[in-house]
Motif scaffolding. Sequence first.
Motif: not given
Lengths: 187, 465
Positions: A183, A185-187, B307, B326, B328, B439-440
């Motif tokens: 989690f 790593l993907t942010r 966000e 990354r 987002n 996450s979104d």
Amino acid sequence: MNPTAEQIQKINHFSKVNIDLCAIIASVVEIQECEPKEQLLTEGDTGDTMVLVFQGQVEVSKNMMVKTASGFTTSRKPIIRLETTDPPPAKDPETEATVFVVEAPAFGIGEFSLVLDNAIRTAHVNATTPLKYGILSLEDFTTIVMDHPEIGGAVYFEVAKSAVNNLATASGDISNLTQAFFFALTR
Amino acid sequence: MNKDTPLDQIQDSDVSPTELDSVIDTNKELYDQLNAMPEIEALEAISVDDEKDEKEKDAPNPIFELVNRVQTFYAENELARYASWAFLLILISTSALTIIEYDMFNGSVKDHTEGSFTFGDTEPNWLDTFFHTFWWSIVTFTTVGYGDVSPITHLGKFLTIIIMLLNFGVVTLLGGAVASVLVAQRLTGDDTLDENKFDGHLVIAGWNKTVPSVLNLIESNKDSTSVIILVNEMDKEVIQRAITGYERLDITHIPENFTHESVLRKAFLDKAGTFMILPDSSGLLPHEDPDEDKTVLTCLTAKSISEACNVIAHVLDVENVSHLQRANANEIVIPDEHVPHLLAKHVTDPGVPQFFDDLILKEEEDKGLQEVKIPRTLNGQTHNKISAFYKFKYGWLLVGYAIRKAGFSLDEQMGESGSPLIRNMIKEQLDGAGINLTSDEHVVVEINPPDDYKIDGKHSALVLR
């Protein structure tokens, strides 16, 4: 002074052991006392003794590397507190509990030492109240089991149950840490 | 015919005219049955009521709206504030003079107007006198000083001195206010935006030749937002030429660097519905490529501001996709992604690429493939009923659904498993590193689902209009 057979039977690991056999175990255990803050077990040490707590409260904690504003640092994180109910601690704990307090009539710590020679302690254990406890060594226990094999079945079953529970928790921890890792790593 | 029959067998299957009629009649009967379904008839009434309610809700009270506008104008316009207070001061001083020097001004009205009074009949009344005094005040305030009226008594002269001193302050303040407003406008690039207008709007950062096409498509879809802010450093005249001619769209241009947080805040990104980041050709020569690091940086900045903002990033280099993931970005558009498929389809299924072109590039008003909301009362219904609803009510073909999927929640995922110590430590550490545990939301599509597929509130319809 030795504990009574009833005191030994109050401990979960020995609850299925006949009271007469508990008396044999009690005969090899000496009751000791200690003050709050005294460290009973140290994480990373090896040992072949099980601590039997008859009265008082202890805090179990682990060393963790955490990131703070000044960088990575190792800090001692409390995991749980264990407290006797029969009898309850003679005094209130010196510090407020920040973690869950598990209550039991009496309890044992370091039960894996009854199975493993020189088992590594996985956490620190400190007294938080005045404590009455005893030490059961692997050598004494092995001798008793040799003489009375029926004790082994009941005690080893409880130790195995504890080990399986620990394994399930560790498996959950690995799963959570893996998820958190990907989690992050993907942010 | 069985739905699972291979396509080549459909073409080869022997269908007699009688069988064809039978299929059509059966379907006609089914359509009639669906059309006569009580829930669809009821829904038509509900949706009409919903539309009415929406309109009534949307229509504001004109008096409140006027008061609000005046309040807003007064609060936001420094010049208006100074002018209002100056006018009030003149009125107060005029009223005071009218009362104190009533005889003098009354006599002066008589001498000047020679018997014809606007408000009084044969004699000047208090209104004639007040207006005359007001006239004298303005002549004195503005330093014109015709001299047609002048104080005679000491008291009159004394009050006039006060008026003239007051005038000095008021005129200076007013002049200063005019100057400061003009200077402020010059310094801020004349781009002070009305905050109330911007909510759920679209912000487009960067400029390239695709922007006019994007604007055309948005213009033609009446259901989409009409308020758009363009943020780029392109020449103002070029932008002005490009954005004229849109009837529905209200477009504002901020000619500044969109990678700066302050600029994005100026575009009210925190309240924006969608933020589109495009490869920016502003100030580039024809052979120069846009700097795509700006796109990634802007995406990071935008997500730090809001966000929840839906960020759509367009990149030319696929290498940047992982960076944008990354950062987002909610949706990442890569050009030429569909080209191999389209080329292959020209060989395997001629007609399909042309169909896509027609479908996607249709810029006519409210035509082509569009996403439309499904009435709330249809939640829980099956696909065949929703399909019949759009077909019979609007004549649209339902081709699938866009489904808003809730973001991944690490907290929920971990649940009660493992030890509380490790769970808390993960939360603390991720939180400390500024990583959100959730996450979104993202959108997935379900195309032509089975008839018994059930929809919920997260679904919106993709229809061919």
